[in-house]
Write a protein that holds these residues in place. Structure first.
Motif, short mmCIF file in Angstrom:
data_model
loop_
_atom_site.label_atom_id
_atom_site.label_comp_id
_atom_site.label_asym_id
_atom_site.label_seq_id
_atom_site.Cartn_x
_atom_site.Cartn_y
_atom_site.Cartn_z
N SER A 1 5.04 4.86 5.92
CA SER A 1 3.94 5.69 5.42
C SER A 1 4.23 6.18 4.02
O SER A 1 5.38 6.25 3.59
CB SER A 1 3.75 6.90 6.36
OG SER A 1 4.92 7.69 6.43
N GLU A 2 3.21 6.52 3.31
CA GLU A 2 3.27 7.12 1.97
C GLU A 2 4.12 6.30 0.99
O GLU A 2 5.24 6.68 0.67
CB GLU A 2 3.79 8.56 2.07
CG GLU A 2 2.94 9.46 2.93
CD GLU A 2 1.48 9.51 2.51
OE1 GLU A 2 1.19 9.33 1.31
OE2 GLU A 2 0.63 9.69 3.39
N PRO A 3 3.64 5.23 0.43
CA PRO A 3 2.33 4.63 0.73
C PRO A 3 2.40 3.78 2.01
O PRO A 3 3.46 3.29 2.38
CB PRO A 3 2.06 3.76 -0.49
CG PRO A 3 3.41 3.35 -0.96
CD PRO A 3 4.32 4.52 -0.68
N MET A 4 1.29 3.65 2.66
CA MET A 4 1.22 2.93 3.92
C MET A 4 1.54 1.45 3.70
O MET A 4 0.83 0.74 3.00
CB MET A 4 -0.17 3.06 4.52
CG MET A 4 -0.31 2.39 5.88
SD MET A 4 0.81 3.11 7.11
CE MET A 4 0.73 1.92 8.41
N PRO B 1 -3.17 -1.76 10.07
CA PRO B 1 -3.96 -0.54 9.85
C PRO B 1 -4.95 -0.68 8.71
O PRO B 1 -4.67 -1.32 7.69
CB PRO B 1 -2.89 0.51 9.55
CG PRO B 1 -1.64 0.00 10.18
CD PRO B 1 -1.72 -1.49 10.06
N LEU B 2 -6.10 -0.07 8.89
CA LEU B 2 -7.15 -0.18 7.89
C LEU B 2 -6.77 0.50 6.58
O LEU B 2 -7.23 0.08 5.51
CB LEU B 2 -8.45 0.42 8.44
CG LEU B 2 -9.09 -0.31 9.62
CD1 LEU B 2 -10.36 0.41 10.07
CD2 LEU B 2 -9.40 -1.76 9.26
N ARG B 3 -5.95 1.53 6.66
CA ARG B 3 -5.60 2.24 5.43
C ARG B 3 -4.34 1.72 4.77
O ARG B 3 -3.76 2.39 3.92
CB ARG B 3 -5.47 3.73 5.72
CG ARG B 3 -4.30 4.13 6.58
CD ARG B 3 -4.36 5.62 6.92
NE ARG B 3 -3.13 6.09 7.54
CZ ARG B 3 -2.13 6.66 6.87
NH1 ARG B 3 -2.21 6.81 5.55
NH2 ARG B 3 -1.06 7.07 7.51
N SER B 4 -3.90 0.52 5.12
CA SER B 4 -2.69 -0.08 4.53
C SER B 4 -2.87 -0.27 3.03
O SER B 4 -3.93 -0.69 2.56
CB SER B 4 -2.39 -1.43 5.19
OG SER B 4 -2.14 -1.26 6.56
N GLN B 5 -1.81 0.07 2.28
CA GLN B 5 -1.82 -0.10 0.83
C GLN B 5 -1.01 -1.31 0.38
O GLN B 5 -1.32 -1.90 -0.65
CB GLN B 5 -1.30 1.17 0.16
CG GLN B 5 -2.19 2.38 0.36
CD GLN B 5 -1.61 3.64 -0.24
OE1 GLN B 5 -0.97 4.44 0.44
NE2 GLN B 5 -1.81 3.82 -1.53
N ARG B 6 0.00 -1.66 1.15
CA ARG B 6 0.84 -2.82 0.82
C ARG B 6 1.08 -3.64 2.08
O ARG B 6 1.52 -3.10 3.10
CB ARG B 6 2.17 -2.38 0.19
CG ARG B 6 2.01 -1.58 -1.08
CD ARG B 6 3.35 -1.28 -1.74
NE ARG B 6 4.22 -0.49 -0.87
CZ ARG B 6 5.44 -0.08 -1.22
NH1 ARG B 6 5.93 -0.39 -2.42
NH2 ARG B 6 6.18 0.65 -0.38
N ILE B 7 0.83 -4.94 1.97
CA ILE B 7 1.04 -5.85 3.11
C ILE B 7 1.92 -7.00 2.64
O ILE B 7 1.59 -7.71 1.68
CB ILE B 7 -0.30 -6.39 3.65
CG1 ILE B 7 -1.17 -5.23 4.16
CG2 ILE B 7 -0.06 -7.39 4.77
CD1 ILE B 7 -2.55 -5.67 4.62
N PHE B 8 3.05 -7.19 3.34
CA PHE B 8 4.00 -8.25 3.01
C PHE B 8 4.04 -9.27 4.16
O PHE B 8 4.56 -8.97 5.24
CB PHE B 8 5.39 -7.67 2.77
CG PHE B 8 5.43 -6.65 1.66
CD1 PHE B 8 4.89 -6.95 0.41
CD2 PHE B 8 5.99 -5.40 1.85
CE1 PHE B 8 4.91 -6.02 -0.62
CE2 PHE B 8 6.03 -4.47 0.83
CZ PHE B 8 5.49 -4.77 -0.42
N LEU B 9 3.52 -10.46 3.92
CA LEU B 9 3.46 -11.53 4.93
C LEU B 9 4.13 -12.81 4.45
O LEU B 9 3.83 -13.89 4.95
CB LEU B 9 2.00 -11.81 5.29
CG LEU B 9 1.31 -10.79 6.20
CD1 LEU B 9 -0.20 -10.96 6.16
CD2 LEU B 9 1.84 -10.90 7.63
#
Length: 483
Positions: free
Chosen positions: A34-37, A54-62
């Motif tokens: 969290s913070e940032p999500m 999560p809908l409020r995700s700020q960073r996604i690593f795939l």
């Protein structure tokens, strides 16, 4: 104190639950922060974008998974997303609208997906805040017109190590804030007049290790802020000074690894370098042969006065010198007639001709270019040479590993003494010229006088004395007999 009615307590509890921070779920096998999500799902073997992000995700690593498809609904409603990494997967298809709605996205990495061979013109539509885009090491053979339209915030664009063969005019026209463009390691063959139009803020342009042969004289006309230009390891032979004139801010230039023609066509580039104050690599001349491996920048103006006729151009390599027709040039016969009387040290037969070769500098392509006063520089020039189609060893005429002397007989050492030769080379010489085991009389190439010929065999000399004294001996024998 009277207690609060039950209805008031329920209302207060409902308000508290409404304003408490909501706990987001995390997809299985992922780690969330969290913070940032942040949702981190790299290297988990996923074959699809996992559910439950999560809908409020700020960073996604795939990254480093096995995802083959990015669907149109894979990231929808993630309006807070700023960073999305999808590199090193098996992505071959990105559906239309896959990134729509990501208006806050700043960094997108879809590189190192070798099966991603095409993109649609609307793939990146709506990414108005995107400043870094990675599409490197994919299988892209072309970029459709308009693919970067609307990306006015983009600053870094990575397109290296694809299989791009052509860049369309005005491909980057909307990228007015782009500062770095990486295009190296592709198969680009030419740069047209308007290929870089609109890139007024570009600072770094990497085009090395392509197949560029032609550069339009106006190709760089919008690159007034360019500070670094890499064009090394291409197929460029001519680049005009007019092409380089718009690059008024250039500080680092690399043009090595091209086959420069150093004749009148290079004069304008040579003159441009007189005023260039930045850092530059060498520009190795490939033609004419007399300037082979010379640095174009260091030539004299007089070296660029004439123009070569390409139809009769002579190609030169370390091991051979031949014309375009493939015929070997004739080598002049060493001075001295073979029909006249044989003298000591004259090339009177085949073996002595080989010996004579040692005393001369071999007419190799290296010597024909001229030798500098620095032997280390000469050695460096030879080591830099590439044996391309001009190397006769490839068509079977000569074998590899031969020396630089004619026909590969001896090494081309200058002023090599005959006493350093292997004695086996003289085994087949005529007996009148072969040395004896006794002390050798020094043999000069040029006899001092014709009346004093050089004699190398003491046995022949004694025979001559015996023949001249024979009449006297016979007369003495007659006198003694009569007495």
């Amino acid at each position: 104190m009277p207690s609060s009615p039950p209805g008031n307590r329920l209302l207060f509890l409902a308000l508290c639950l409404h304003y408490l921070p909501k706990a987001d779920c995390c997809p299985k096998d992922c780690t969330c922060y969290s913070e940032p999500m942040t949702v981190s799902c790299q290297q988990q073997g996923f074959r699809a974008v996992p559910d439950g992000i999560p809908l409020r995700s700020q960073r996604i690593f795939l990254q480093n998974n096995k995802i083959p498809l990015v669907g149109s609904d894979s990231f929808n409603s993630r309006r807070n997303l700023t960073v999305l990494w999808l590199h090193s997967n098996n992505i071959s298809i990105i559906q239309s609208g896959a990134f729509s709605g990501l208006g806050r996205l700043e960094e997108l990495d879809i590189g190192e997906n070798i099966n991603l061979k095409s993109l649609t013109p609307t793939t990146f539509q709506g990414l108005v805040r995107l400043h870094t885009l990675h599409i490197h090491r994919c299988g892209l053979s072309q970029l459709p017109t308009g693919i970067f339209r609307g990306l006015g915030s983009l600053q870094y664009l990575y397109l290296q190590e694809n299989v791009l063969e052509k860049l369309e005019d005005d491909l980057f026209v909307d990228l007015g804030n782009l500062t770095s463009l990486f295009l190296h390691g592709n198969r680009i063959r030419s740069l047209s007049e308007n290929v870089f139009r609109g890139l007024g803020s570009l600072d770094k342009l990497l085009l090395h290790q392509n197949r560029i042969k032609l550069v339009h004289r106006m190709a760089f006309h919008d690159l007034g802020k360019l500070g670094l230009l890499y064009l090394f390891n291409n197929n460029i032979t001519v680049l005009t000074g007019q092409t380089m004139e718009p690059l008024v801010s250039l500080q680092y230039l690399r043009l090595n690894g091209n086959q420069w023609i150093c004749d009148c066509r290079a004069k304008s580039l040579w003159e441009w370098f007189r005023h260039f104050r930045g850092s530059s690599s060498v520009l190795e001349c490939h033609t004419p042969s007399r300037l082979f491996l010379s640095d174009l920048k260091t030539l004299d103006r007089r070296d660029l006065e004439t123009c070569l006729d390409s139809s009769s151009q002579i190609r030169t390599s370390i091991f051979s010198t031949r014309t375009r027709s493939g015929k070997l040039p004739t080598v002049e016969t060493p001075p001295g007639s073979r029909d006249g009387p044989a003298r000591c040290c004259d090339p009177g037969n085949e073996q002595s001709s080989l010996i004579y070769t040692l005393a001369k500098s071999a007419p190799s392509s290296y010597n024909s270019r001229g030798s500098t006063s620095n032997p280390l520089k000469d050695k460096e020039n030879i080591s830099k040479s590439r044996y391309t189609e001009n190397d006769l060893s490839k068509n079977g005429t000569y074998k590899s590993g031969l020396s630089d002397a004619p026909m590969g007989t001896f090494s081309a050492k200058i002023d090599q003494s005959l006493v350093m030769l292997n004695p086996e080379l003289l085994d087949n010489l005529d007996s009148s010229t072969s040395p004896t085991t006794k002390k050798k009389r020094k043999c000069y190439k040029k006899p001092k006088t014709d009346s004093a010929p050089c004699r190398l065999n003491n046995g022949s000399y004694r025979m001559l004395l015996w023949k001249s004294a024979l009449p006297t001996v016979c007369l003495l024998c007659v006198l003694l007999y009569t007495c």
